[in-house]
Scaffold this motif. Structure first.
Motif, PDB file in Angstrom:
ATOM      1  N   GLN A   6       0.853  -1.192   0.000  1.00  0.00           N
ATOM      2  CA  GLN A   6       0.000   0.000   0.000  1.00  0.00           C
ATOM      3  C   GLN A   6       0.883   1.235   0.000  1.00  0.00           C
ATOM      4  O   GLN A   6       1.761   1.361   0.842  1.00  0.00           O
ATOM      5  CB  GLN A   6      -0.879   0.042   1.262  1.00  0.00           C
ATOM      6  N   LYS A   7       0.644   2.154  -0.936  1.00  0.00           N
ATOM      7  CA  LYS A   7       1.419   3.402  -0.947  1.00  0.00           C
ATOM      8  C   LYS A   7       0.484   4.560  -0.606  1.00  0.00           C
ATOM      9  O   LYS A   7      -0.588   4.705  -1.206  1.00  0.00           O
ATOM     10  CB  LYS A   7       2.066   3.606  -2.325  1.00  0.00           C
ATOM     11  N   TYR A   8       0.897   5.376   0.357  1.00  0.00           N
ATOM     12  CA  TYR A   8       0.105   6.540   0.750  1.00  0.00           C
ATOM     13  C   TYR A   8       0.848   7.810   0.368  1.00  0.00           C
ATOM     14  O   TYR A   8       1.990   8.027   0.794  1.00  0.00           O
ATOM     15  CB  TYR A   8      -0.179   6.509   2.256  1.00  0.00           C
ATOM     16  N   GLY A   9       0.205   8.662  -0.403  1.00  0.00           N
ATOM     17  CA  GLY A   9       0.805   9.915  -0.855  1.00  0.00           C
ATOM     18  C   GLY A   9       0.764  10.975   0.234  1.00  0.00           C
ATOM     19  O   GLY A   9       0.120  10.798   1.285  1.00  0.00           O
ATOM     20  N   GLY A  10       1.439  12.093  -0.030  1.00  0.00           N
ATOM     21  CA  GLY A  10       1.611  13.143   0.974  1.00  0.00           C
ATOM     22  C   GLY A  10       0.312  13.684   1.547  1.00  0.00           C
ATOM     23  O   GLY A  10       0.214  13.933   2.757  1.00  0.00           O
ATOM     24  N   SER A  11      -0.726  13.863   0.704  1.00  0.00           N
ATOM     25  CA  SER A  11      -1.961  14.446   1.227  1.00  0.00           C
ATOM     26  C   SER A  11      -2.698  13.436   2.105  1.00  0.00           C
ATOM     27  O   SER A  11      -3.519  13.824   2.930  1.00  0.00           O
ATOM     28  CB  SER A  11      -2.849  14.919   0.082  1.00  0.00           C
ATOM     29  N   TYR A 172      -2.730   4.807  -2.807  1.00  0.00           N
ATOM     30  CA  TYR A 172      -3.764   5.631  -2.157  1.00  0.00           C
ATOM     31  C   TYR A 172      -3.432   7.105  -2.333  1.00  0.00           C
ATOM     32  O   TYR A 172      -2.336   7.545  -1.997  1.00  0.00           O
ATOM     33  CB  TYR A 172      -3.842   5.307  -0.664  1.00  0.00           C
ATOM     34  N   THR A 173      -4.406   7.869  -2.849  1.00  0.00           N
ATOM     35  CA  THR A 173      -4.148   9.276  -3.121  1.00  0.00           C
ATOM     36  C   THR A 173      -5.345  10.140  -2.735  1.00  0.00           C
ATOM     37  O   THR A 173      -6.206   9.697  -1.956  1.00  0.00           O
ATOM     38  CB  THR A 173      -3.699   9.436  -4.597  1.00  0.00           C
ATOM     39  N   ASP A 174      -5.414  11.363  -3.281  1.00  0.00           N
ATOM     40  CA  ASP A 174      -6.449  12.300  -2.847  1.00  0.00           C
ATOM     41  C   ASP A 174      -7.606  12.430  -3.829  1.00  0.00           C
ATOM     42  O   ASP A 174      -8.394  13.358  -3.742  1.00  0.00           O
ATOM     43  CB  ASP A 174      -5.820  13.679  -2.556  1.00  0.00           C
ATOM     44  N   VAL A 175      -7.681  11.526  -4.796  1.00  0.00           N
ATOM     45  CA  VAL A 175      -8.835  11.439  -5.703  1.00  0.00           C
ATOM     46  C   VAL A 175      -9.255   9.970  -5.765  1.00  0.00           C
ATOM     47  O   VAL A 175      -8.499   9.098  -5.330  1.00  0.00           O
ATOM     48  CB  VAL A 175      -8.505  11.979  -7.119  1.00  0.00           C
ATOM     49  N   VAL A 178      -8.035   6.923 -11.243  1.00  0.00           N
ATOM     50  CA  VAL A 178      -7.579   7.630 -12.436  1.00  0.00           C
ATOM     51  C   VAL A 178      -8.813   8.132 -13.178  1.00  0.00           C
ATOM     52  O   VAL A 178      -9.763   7.377 -13.389  1.00  0.00           O
ATOM     53  CB  VAL A 178      -6.733   6.712 -13.349  1.00  0.00           C
ATOM     54  N   PHE A 179      -8.791   9.388 -13.539  1.00  0.00           N
ATOM     55  CA  PHE A 179      -9.921  10.018 -14.230  1.00  0.00           C
ATOM     56  C   PHE A 179      -9.566  10.268 -15.691  1.00  0.00           C
ATOM     57  O   PHE A 179      -8.398  10.195 -16.091  1.00  0.00           O
ATOM     58  CB  PHE A 179     -10.289  11.339 -13.550  1.00  0.00           C
ATOM     59  N   SER A 180     -10.585  10.625 -16.446  1.00  0.00           N
ATOM     60  CA  SER A 180     -10.380  10.893 -17.875  1.00  0.00           C
ATOM     61  C   SER A 180      -9.618  12.198 -18.099  1.00  0.00           C
ATOM     62  O   SER A 180      -9.262  12.519 -19.235  1.00  0.00           O
ATOM     63  CB  SER A 180     -11.736  10.950 -18.589  1.00  0.00           C
ATOM     64  N   ALA A 181      -9.371  12.966 -17.028  1.00  0.00           N
ATOM     65  CA  ALA A 181      -8.524  14.170 -17.071  1.00  0.00           C
ATOM     66  C   ALA A 181      -8.258  14.540 -15.629  1.00  0.00           C
ATOM     67  O   ALA A 181      -8.901  13.989 -14.716  1.00  0.00           O
ATOM     68  CB  ALA A 181      -9.239  15.315 -17.794  1.00  0.00           C
ATOM     69  N   ASP A 182      -7.341  15.453 -15.406  1.00  0.00           N
ATOM     70  CA  ASP A 182      -7.079  15.910 -14.037  1.00  0.00           C
ATOM     71  C   ASP A 182      -8.330  16.614 -13.502  1.00  0.00           C
ATOM     72  O   ASP A 182      -8.736  17.655 -14.040  1.00  0.00           O
ATOM     73  CB  ASP A 182      -5.892  16.885 -14.042  1.00  0.00           C
ATOM     74  N   PRO A 183      -8.963  16.060 -12.458  1.00  0.00           N
ATOM     75  CA  PRO A 183     -10.206  16.671 -11.958  1.00  0.00           C
ATOM     76  C   PRO A 183     -10.019  18.100 -11.459  1.00  0.00           C
ATOM     77  O   PRO A 183     -10.997  18.831 -11.353  1.00  0.00           O
ATOM     78  CB  PRO A 183     -10.622  15.765 -10.792  1.00  0.00           C
ATOM     79  N   ARG A 184      -8.789  18.495 -11.171  1.00  0.00           N
ATOM     80  CA  ARG A 184      -8.571  19.887 -10.739  1.00  0.00           C
ATOM     81  C   ARG A 184      -8.717  20.867 -11.898  1.00  0.00           C
ATOM     82  O   ARG A 184      -8.962  22.049 -11.707  1.00  0.00           O
ATOM     83  CB  ARG A 184      -7.169  20.061 -10.136  1.00  0.00           C
ATOM     84  N   ILE A 185      -8.529  20.365 -13.116  1.00  0.00           N
ATOM     85  CA  ILE A 185      -8.619  21.222 -14.300  1.00  0.00           C
ATOM     86  C   ILE A 185      -9.951  21.004 -15.016  1.00  0.00           C
ATOM     87  O   ILE A 185     -10.552  21.924 -15.557  1.00  0.00           O
ATOM     88  CB  ILE A 185      -7.458  20.890 -15.296  1.00  0.00           C
ATOM     89  N   ALA A 208       0.022  13.627 -16.491  1.00  0.00           N
ATOM     90  CA  ALA A 208      -0.973  13.215 -15.484  1.00  0.00           C
ATOM     91  C   ALA A 208      -0.232  12.707 -14.259  1.00  0.00           C
ATOM     92  O   ALA A 208       0.173  11.561 -14.203  1.00  0.00           O
ATOM     93  CB  ALA A 208      -1.880  12.126 -16.053  1.00  0.00           C
ATOM     94  N   LYS A 209      -0.063  13.549 -13.237  1.00  0.00           N
ATOM     95  CA  LYS A 209       0.867  13.169 -12.175  1.00  0.00           C
ATOM     96  C   LYS A 209       0.274  12.193 -11.170  1.00  0.00           C
ATOM     97  O   LYS A 209       0.912  11.885 -10.163  1.00  0.00           O
ATOM     98  CB  LYS A 209       1.408  14.408 -11.476  1.00  0.00           C
ATOM     99  N   VAL A 210      -0.908  11.673 -11.445  1.00  0.00           N
ATOM    100  CA  VAL A 210      -1.513  10.723 -10.509  1.00  0.00           C
ATOM    101  C   VAL A 210      -0.611   9.499 -10.302  1.00  0.00           C
ATOM    102  O   VAL A 210      -0.612   8.890  -9.240  1.00  0.00           O
ATOM    103  CB  VAL A 210      -2.950  10.343 -10.948  1.00  0.00           C
TER     104      VAL A 210
HETATM  105  P1  ADP Z   1      -0.014  11.827  -4.020  1.00  0.00           P
HETATM  106  O1  ADP Z   1       0.491  12.875  -3.101  1.00  0.00           O
HETATM  107  O2  ADP Z   1      -1.061  10.940  -3.418  1.00  0.00           O
HETATM  108  O3  ADP Z   1       1.079  11.052  -4.698  1.00  0.00           O
HETATM  109  P2  ADP Z   1      -0.335  13.419  -6.408  1.00  0.00           P
HETATM  110  O4  ADP Z   1      -0.620  14.854  -6.152  1.00  0.00           O
HETATM  111  O5  ADP Z   1       1.036  13.036  -6.805  1.00  0.00           O
HETATM  112  O6  ADP Z   1      -0.819  12.603  -5.133  1.00  0.00           O
HETATM  113  O7  ADP Z   1      -1.330  12.834  -7.521  1.00  0.00           O
HETATM  114  C1  ADP Z   1      -2.717  12.985  -7.367  1.00  0.00           C
HETATM  115  C2  ADP Z   1      -3.183  14.167  -8.210  1.00  0.00           C
HETATM  116  O8  ADP Z   1      -2.977  13.864  -9.581  1.00  0.00           O
HETATM  117  C3  ADP Z   1      -4.656  14.445  -8.126  1.00  0.00           C
HETATM  118  O9  ADP Z   1      -4.990  15.244  -7.011  1.00  0.00           O
HETATM  119  C4  ADP Z   1      -4.949  15.136  -9.456  1.00  0.00           C
HETATM  120  O10 ADP Z   1      -4.972  16.549  -9.336  1.00  0.00           O
HETATM  121  C5  ADP Z   1      -3.749  14.766 -10.327  1.00  0.00           C
HETATM  122  N1  ADP Z   1      -4.129  14.139 -11.627  1.00  0.00           N
HETATM  123  C6  ADP Z   1      -3.633  14.515 -12.829  1.00  0.00           C
HETATM  124  N2  ADP Z   1      -4.184  13.787 -13.806  1.00  0.00           N
HETATM  125  C7  ADP Z   1      -5.044  12.917 -13.219  1.00  0.00           C
HETATM  126  C8  ADP Z   1      -5.921  11.903 -13.715  1.00  0.00           C
HETATM  127  N3  ADP Z   1      -5.995  11.609 -15.017  1.00  0.00           N
HETATM  128  N4  ADP Z   1      -6.655  11.207 -12.823  1.00  0.00           N
HETATM  129  C9  ADP Z   1      -6.576  11.471 -11.494  1.00  0.00           C
HETATM  130  N5  ADP Z   1      -5.774  12.426 -10.975  1.00  0.00           N
HETATM  131  C10 ADP Z   1      -5.014  13.154 -11.809  1.00  0.00           C
END
Ligand code: ADP
Ligand code: ASP
Ligand code: MG
Length: 422
Positions: A6-11, A172-175, A178-185, A208-210
């Motif tokens: 299990q990997k947990y990201g910073g958030s 494990y991350t903050d979304v 994986v989405f069809s685009a970065d949900p923040r944009i 896509a930095k997910v």
């Molecule tokens: P973590 O700290 O858990 O490693 P990151 O910030 O590195 O998290 O990656 C998660 C972020 O990646 C999301 O909050 C989102 O803004 C971004 N992101 C970019 N493209 C996508 C995508 N296609 N699907 C989901 N998240 C994406």
């Protein structure tokens, strides 16, 4: 009984409350009878704060010391998370990258993993303990601490999953996946339930930095199933698997699975280079000598001056000064007229395995951009991707319009649970 990394990201571990929630999830997985290895990132924005601290002292930090500094963020979180898990009654042991046997080359700041000897981790899980490993770091042959590049904890997790023959690597991350685009944009982005390694690689390689690009490369090479999900919810997330598996799920490959955006690149144009064989080779050898990572290339020859041409290429912004300096130094040998630099460009990429067998994707893309009056500066393609360079200030609206044009909008707003998107 499975072996789960299990990997947990910073958030996901930004503060004590978040850390406790993660500890509970780890303990629940352990108590369900699984062996658990955890990889953890630095808390919240710690890595950015450490970078700022160095920048307040020097504009040219020594790379070796920079890596020791940056690796400290993950050491803090691994130790605290192990304490939080112990507190819940399950024995946990924290390990640095070096202690976990993660061997790398000596490229500080962008080290590549060259060997994995996770003996202590294997022993810990054999003894019924949870092993908690600091992400993003390793050790070189000279015993120096190295880091794997921004976002590199994903790669630590997949490398450990491959070396330990884990059943799955959960990211494990903050979304919610994986989405069809970065949900923040693109707030209307839809979550994908299954993706192929190949599509994910293209998305990760184009902004896509997910997921860290090398994590996906490792996962594909060693066939590690990746499960991307949120540490803030219990939703099912996204499975990243090989093409045969997704076919066996009777999934028709979508023509377009998703779009990625990248604003980390700049553009260098070398104007007035001699139009003779061998010129491009000399130019790119000069760029390669300073480790410049070129992505897109365009060459134009003006009708009026057919004996010279302009060569443009994109490189990561951080590499621009070194590449320009190297080209200037070889000015006599390369005999160009001038160098022009765009510090920032926007790159929009459309990705989908179904592009192989469907035509018309580029027609939709260029029609959409044309209707928005967004100018396309450069184009590059792979079998399953089309990328265009556009003005950085138009990138977000172009991403949203292209997302809609390919019918990817979900009709609901994607949830972003935490993080700053930095
Ligand atoms: P973590 O700290 O858990 O490693 P990151 O910030 O590195 O998290 O990656 C998660 C972020 O990646 C999301 O909050 C989102 O803004 C971004 N992101 C970019 N493209 C996508 C995508 N296609 N699907 C989901 N998240 C994406
Ligand atoms: N902490 C590192 C970073 O911020 C590594 C990671 O989060 O994966 O890039
Ligand atoms: Mg990340």
């Amino acid at each position: 009984m499975a072996l789960i990394v299990q990997k947990y990201g910073g958030s996901s571990v930004a503060d004590a409350e978040a850390m406790k929630r993660v500890a509970q999830r780890i303990v629940d997985t352990h108590n369900a009878g699984h062996r658990v290895v955890v990889v953890v990132s630095a808390m919240g924005d710690t890595t950015d704060d450490l970078l700022d601290a160095a920048a307040s002292l020097t504009s040219k930090p020594p790379k070796r010391e920079m890596d020791i500094l940056l690796s400290a963020g993950e050491r803090i979180s691994m130790a605290l998370l192990a304490m939080a898990v112990n507190e819940l009654g399950v024995e946990a042991r924290a390990y640095t990258g070096a202690q976990a046997g993660i061997q790398t080359d000596s490229r500080f700041g962008a080290a590549q993993i060259i060997g994995m000897v996770p003996e202590r981790v294997a022993r810990a899980i054999k003894d019924g303990q949870v092993a908690i490993v600091a992400g993003f770091q390793g050790i070189s042959k000279d015993d120096d601490v190295t880091t794997l590049g921004r976002g590199g904890s994903d790669t630590t997790a997949v490398a450990l999953a491959a070396a330990l023959h884990a059943d799955v690597c959960e990211i494990y991350t903050d979304v919610d996946g994986v989405f069809s685009a970065d949900p923040r944009i693109v707030p209307g982005a839809s979550q994908l339930s299954v993706m192929t390694y190949e599509e994910t690689l293209e998305l990760a390689a184009h902004g896509a930095k997910v997921l860290h690009l090398r994590a996906v490369e490792f996962a594909r090479k060693f066939n590690v199933p990746l499960h991307v999900r949120s540490s803030f919810s219990n939703k099912e997330g996204t499975w990243i698997v090989d093409e045969n598996y997704s076919k066996s799920k009777a999934m028709e490959a979508p023509v377009v699975a998703g779009i990625a955006h990248d604003r980390s690149q700049g553009k260098i144009t070398i104007a007035g280079v001699p139009n003779v064989p061998g010129t491009a080779s000399k130019i790119f050898a000069t760029v390669a000598a300073v480790d410049g990572n070129i992505d897109m290339i365009v060459q134009n020859t003006a009708v009026a001056t057919p004996d010279s041409s302009n060569l443009s290429f994109t490189v990561p912004q951080a590499e621009i000064p070194a590449v320009v300096a190297a080209l200037e130094e070889s000015r006599d040998k390369l005999s160009f007229r001038e160098i022009r630099v765009s510090e920032s460009v926007g790159i929009l990429s459309v990705v989908g395995a179904g592009m192989r067998s469907h035509s018309g994707v580029s027609a939709v893309l260029f029609k959409t951009l044309g209707e928005l009056s967004v100018n396309v500066d450069m184009i590059s393609t792979s079998e399953i991707r089309i990328s265009v360079v556009v003005a950085p200030e138009r990138l977000d609206e172009a991403s949203r319009a292209v997302h809609t044009a390919f019918g990817l909008d979900a009709g609901t707003r994607a949830v972003v649970y935490g993080g700053t998107g930095r």
